[in-house]
Scaffold this motif. Sequence first.
Motif, short mmCIF file in Angstrom:
data_model
loop_
_atom_site.label_atom_id
_atom_site.label_comp_id
_atom_site.label_asym_id
_atom_site.label_seq_id
_atom_site.Cartn_x
_atom_site.Cartn_y
_atom_site.Cartn_z
N LEU A 1 -1.86 -0.97 -3.94
CA LEU A 1 -2.99 -0.10 -3.62
C LEU A 1 -2.44 1.27 -3.26
O LEU A 1 -1.48 1.37 -2.48
CB LEU A 1 -3.79 -0.66 -2.43
CG LEU A 1 -4.90 0.23 -1.86
CD1 LEU A 1 -6.02 0.43 -2.89
CD2 LEU A 1 -5.46 -0.36 -0.57
N TRP B 1 3.96 -0.93 3.46
CA TRP B 1 3.22 0.30 3.74
C TRP B 1 4.19 1.46 3.48
O TRP B 1 5.13 1.67 4.23
CB TRP B 1 2.71 0.33 5.17
CG TRP B 1 1.91 1.55 5.54
CD1 TRP B 1 2.39 2.73 6.01
CD2 TRP B 1 0.49 1.71 5.46
NE1 TRP B 1 1.36 3.62 6.22
CE2 TRP B 1 0.18 3.01 5.91
CE3 TRP B 1 -0.56 0.86 5.07
CZ2 TRP B 1 -1.14 3.49 5.95
CZ3 TRP B 1 -1.85 1.34 5.12
CH2 TRP B 1 -2.14 2.64 5.56
N THR C 1 0.83 5.34 0.25
CA THR C 1 -0.12 6.32 0.79
C THR C 1 0.38 7.75 0.61
O THR C 1 1.58 8.00 0.52
CB THR C 1 -0.37 6.06 2.28
OG1 THR C 1 0.81 6.35 3.02
CG2 THR C 1 -0.77 4.62 2.52
N ILE D 1 0.86 -1.18 0.00
CA ILE D 1 0.00 0.00 0.00
C ILE D 1 0.89 1.23 0.00
O ILE D 1 1.78 1.37 0.85
CB ILE D 1 -0.94 0.03 1.22
CG1 ILE D 1 -1.84 -1.21 1.22
CG2 ILE D 1 -1.77 1.30 1.24
CD1 ILE D 1 -2.77 -1.29 2.43
#
Length: 536
Positions: free
Chosen positions: A432, A403, A382, A380
Amino acid sequence: MQQQNTLTGGQALVRLLANYGVDTVFGIPGVHTLELYRGLPGSGIRHVLTRHEQGAGFMADGYARVSGKPGVCFLITGPGVTNAATPIGQAYADSIPMLVISSVNHTASLGKGWGCLHETQDQRAMTAPITAFSALALTAEDLPELVARAFAVFDSERPRPVHISVPLDVLAAPVARDWSNDVVRRPGRGVPAVEAIQQAVAKLAAAKRPMIIAGGGALQAGEALQALSERLAAPVFTSVAGKGLLPPEEPLNAGASLCVVPGWQLIAEADLVLAVGSEMADTDFWRERLPLTGDLIRVDIDPRKFNDFYPCAIALRGDARLTLEALLAQLPDAARDATSAIGTVARLRETIRQEHAPLQAIHQAILDRIAAVLPANAFISTDMTQLAYTGNYAFASRAPRSWLHPTGYGTLGYGLPAGIGAKFGARERPGLVLVGDGGFLYTAQELATATEELDSPLVVLLWNNDALGQIRDDMLTLDIEPVGVLPRNPDFIGLARAFGCVVKQPQSLDELEGDLRGGFAHPGVTLIELKHACAR
């Protein structure tokens, strides 16, 4: 005319990078980097065309975070370098290995102010404060030494960006000899002195309530970290960069919770804290200082960390994994009774979920839907957005390098290009992106790169609250009338469709879960716009 078997400086440099294991470079070809691009065909290095130099830098960052290898970008003189200064600064703040190769004007013109195309007064000086070092190659023969020095930083020091400027005439001139195979022995990080290890072992063995903080410098030390945690019955907190070092189900895994009150309260109870590969910065803790009351032992490769904001009782300078293994070798073999510590961590986790404010509760509901369908090997990426801020501590990562968040520098626009770069660093992993409407517009043009280059799943979840939400909330908290925080957004679905994305606009969390599942099954880019009202 160039002789058939003579390499230019640019060609030799590209070959040298390939011999160091570079397989991908990010950039935009320009009139001042043509000699670098002459060297790419046949080199085995894939070039990824970005749509802005900022995107090139962020993609190199994402590539490095997921792969563990240096991310590399090619930039033109002047505006290319200044456009990439923000991602270079982000990589510096978060200790990310990045090699920035740029052109610079002809040697004879440097510092003269002749008004040459893309001229800067001192290009090296612009990047010096945000790199491990910034150097100018005045001859082609300088390049192998500078590249070797860069990889020494990546392999044996605190990994940070390196910028090498190469004048146009040096890039174009034939090399005096072919040094493109001059790959030197790459150093390691080593272990601390035996005496320091023994002192640390004595303190760890005597501690009644030891706890551990692990950061991005410990990403290769997960197995040793878990073994040490179990041996000492010590809860493990991580920084955001260290998310996933322990499996989510590990009962002593306290997560990245040092940014919320329950985490602060728990770390204050430790009579000894072992900090491993963590800068221990306020950007991880959301407060100026952690309430540490016991002794502090620090494991770090950067000696400047031992006497900074958190001076330590014992300094262990060395590789995180090797140092933890050395501690384990000297500690008593028998594991302590962890019953009390396990119960404490379980209460911490439960308290965090129960004490969510209303907005964070909405975020948690979204994050739970993501967790339900996220492929086991996904990462992921972000952006600086409220959904990600909650995810920093409330989402359990399953593995390290899963992450990606722009913690230290905190720049908007990171999430999308970093996620694209991460796909090149781990092509088999679904990705993602979590991004807000404000940050998305900083680098939305990189959807062109994504749809052009990617043939495996990348899902972009656009959290659209039609506001610069965090700044609006901060203004209201400080009794400041909100100004400049309610922009008029474009039609994001139409924009993504124009780039060639599959697009979704769920109207409920159930629909979101289905759209996420479909996105992870699609071999390309899916953009899902989730409106704030639809997540309630």
